[in-house]
Design an enzyme around this catalytic site. Structure first.
Site, PDB file in Angstrom:
ATOM      1  N   GLY A 268       0.778  -1.226   0.000  1.00  0.00           N
ATOM      2  CA  GLY A 268       0.000   0.000   0.000  1.00  0.00           C
ATOM      3  C   GLY A 268       0.807   1.272   0.000  1.00  0.00           C
ATOM      4  O   GLY A 268       0.253   2.361   0.145  1.00  0.00           O
TER       5      GLY A 268
ATOM      6  N   GLY B 221       2.796   2.316  -2.564  1.00  0.00           N
ATOM      7  CA  GLY B 221       3.138   2.773  -3.899  1.00  0.00           C
ATOM      8  C   GLY B 221       4.479   2.259  -4.375  1.00  0.00           C
ATOM      9  O   GLY B 221       5.074   2.822  -5.295  1.00  0.00           O
TER      10      GLY B 221
ATOM     11  N   ASP C 238       5.463  -1.363 -13.715  1.00  0.00           N
ATOM     12  CA  ASP C 238       5.895  -1.996 -12.477  1.00  0.00           C
ATOM     13  C   ASP C 238       6.581  -3.329 -12.735  1.00  0.00           C
ATOM     14  O   ASP C 238       7.637  -3.627 -12.170  1.00  0.00           O
ATOM     15  CB  ASP C 238       4.702  -2.201 -11.550  1.00  0.00           C
ATOM     16  CG  ASP C 238       4.080  -0.887 -11.111  1.00  0.00           C
ATOM     17  OD1 ASP C 238       4.682   0.174 -11.358  1.00  0.00           O
ATOM     18  OD2 ASP C 238       2.978  -0.931 -10.534  1.00  0.00           O
TER      19      ASP C 238
END
EC number: 2.7.1.6
Length: 379
Positions: A119, A121, A169
């Site tokens: 959570g 990022g 990512d």
């Protein structure tokens, strides 16, 4: 459950996005780097066609889920599974579909552990996806390339988890190198390793985790993506990647004010990524501070994905002596990063801690990260 000894351990890192936010799904440019916080998966053989996943996050045991491989091929995850299992099971499903017919899928036990904050990022999800992907790719004999595995991870995130993210990512987690960033063209998927030179410049990347959690599969992210699609349609282009800063004057005349600001962020952010790559090559990391600050201002004002805690982190880091700072990740919470001279780390940390306390915010988690290598087999 099997009592067999593990066949090996594979791991993949989280990532920090140095610059280039919400440009990935607009076919734009991004500049992330893999970090030294990693997710590891130990894998043991089974004698049946069952894929069993378990995990231990934050020193507490999570739920487990068992999936039959034939059922998994038809659907990425059984009904009513714990949310976290959709990441590894989604990867297995996507890899089953991407693998050649020569692959040999068979039952396995996967035990997952992670040091990537959830959570914040820092893409804890991609770290899970890429660690599982490299493990299954090897053990099932899929022989997919690293870039193929980034697509497997994205498919899992988009279709199994339901988060409409781009491929940044997974690319950083798969392809990262020490003291370097991965410059990614999200349209062509061409990549280039860009040396950061943090060590010789006596710089550190400080992560300021606000502890304000976010989730990409919720509304804010989807709304921003929809605005980008609307803006591209209004300008009659396939994607916002096709626009340059010189097109913004016309853009302002053909769309509503909110959509225009979303478009302006993406167009100017793409330009900032390209400029950051140029400056890194020509002048080194101490010269990119203003670009980081401009990126944060754009995300705060035009894309409206910052929160007061992130703005406070950036402002306090700068007051403490950071060279540059910005929020990183999808927004609506998560973390900010600051590029800090090594001898100013304590001063910046103290400034941020004091600013959060004065604002009545929960104390942030503050730590440094090192640009590190991507997914691989550990042993």
């Amino acid at each position: 459950m099997t009592d067999a000894a593990p066949l090996g351990v594979w791991s993949a890192p989280g990532r920090v996005n140095l610059i280039g936010e919400h440009t990935d799904y607009n076919d734009g440019f991004v500049l992330p780097f893999a970090i030294d916080a990693r997710t590891a998966v130990a894998v043991a053989p089974r004698t049946d066609a069952v894929l069993r996943v378990s995990s231990s996050f934050d020193d507490s045991e999570a739920s487990v889920q068992i999936a039959d491989l034939d059922a998994l091929f038809a659907s990425p995850a059984p009904d009513s599974v714990p949310e976290w299992t959709t990441y590894p099971l989604g990867v297995a499903w996507a890899l089953l579909h991407a693998a050649p017919e020569t692959a040999r899928p068979h039952g396995l036990d996967l035990a997952i552990a992670s040091s990537v904050p959830v959570g914040a990022g820092l893409s804890s999800s991609a770290a899970i996806e890429c660690a599982v992907a490299v493990a299954l790719n090897e053990l099932w004999g899929a022989e997919l390339s690293a870039k193929d595995l980034t697509r497997v991870g994205r498919t899992a995130e988009n279709e199994a988890v339901g988060a409409p993210t781009g491929i940044m990512d997974q690319t950083a987690s798969m392809l990262g190198e020490a003291d370097a960033a991965v410059f990614l063209d999200c349209r062509t998927l061409a990549t280039e390793i860009v040396p950061l030179g943090l060590e010789p410049a006596d710089l550190e990347v400080l992560v300021i985790d606000t502890l304000v959690t976010h989730a990409h599969s919720t509304g804010g992210y989807r709304e921003r993506r929809a605005s980008c699609e609307q803006g591209a349609a209004a300008m009659d282009v396939a994607m916002l990647r096709d626009l340059a800063p010189g097109d913004l004057e016309r853009a302002a005349s053909v769309m509503d004010e909110v959509t225009f600001r979303r478009v302006r962020h993406v167009v100017t952010e793409n330009a900032r990524v390209l400029e950051t790559v140029r400056v890194l090559r020509e002048s080194g990391p101490r010269a990119i501070g203003e670009l980081l600050l401009a990126s944060h201002a754009s995300m705060r004002d035009d894309f409206e994905i910052s929160v007061p805690e992130l703005d406070t982190a950036v402002e306090a880091a700068m007051s403490g002596g950071a060279i540059g700072a910005r929020m990183t990740g999808g927004g609506f919470g998560g973390a900010a990063i600051a590029l800090v001279p090594r001898d100013r780390l304590d001063a910046v940390t103290d400034a941020v801690t004091a600013a959060f306390s004065a604002s009545g915010f929960r104390a942030p988690r503050i730590f440094t990260v090192q640009p590190s290598v991507g997914a691989h087999r550990d042993r």
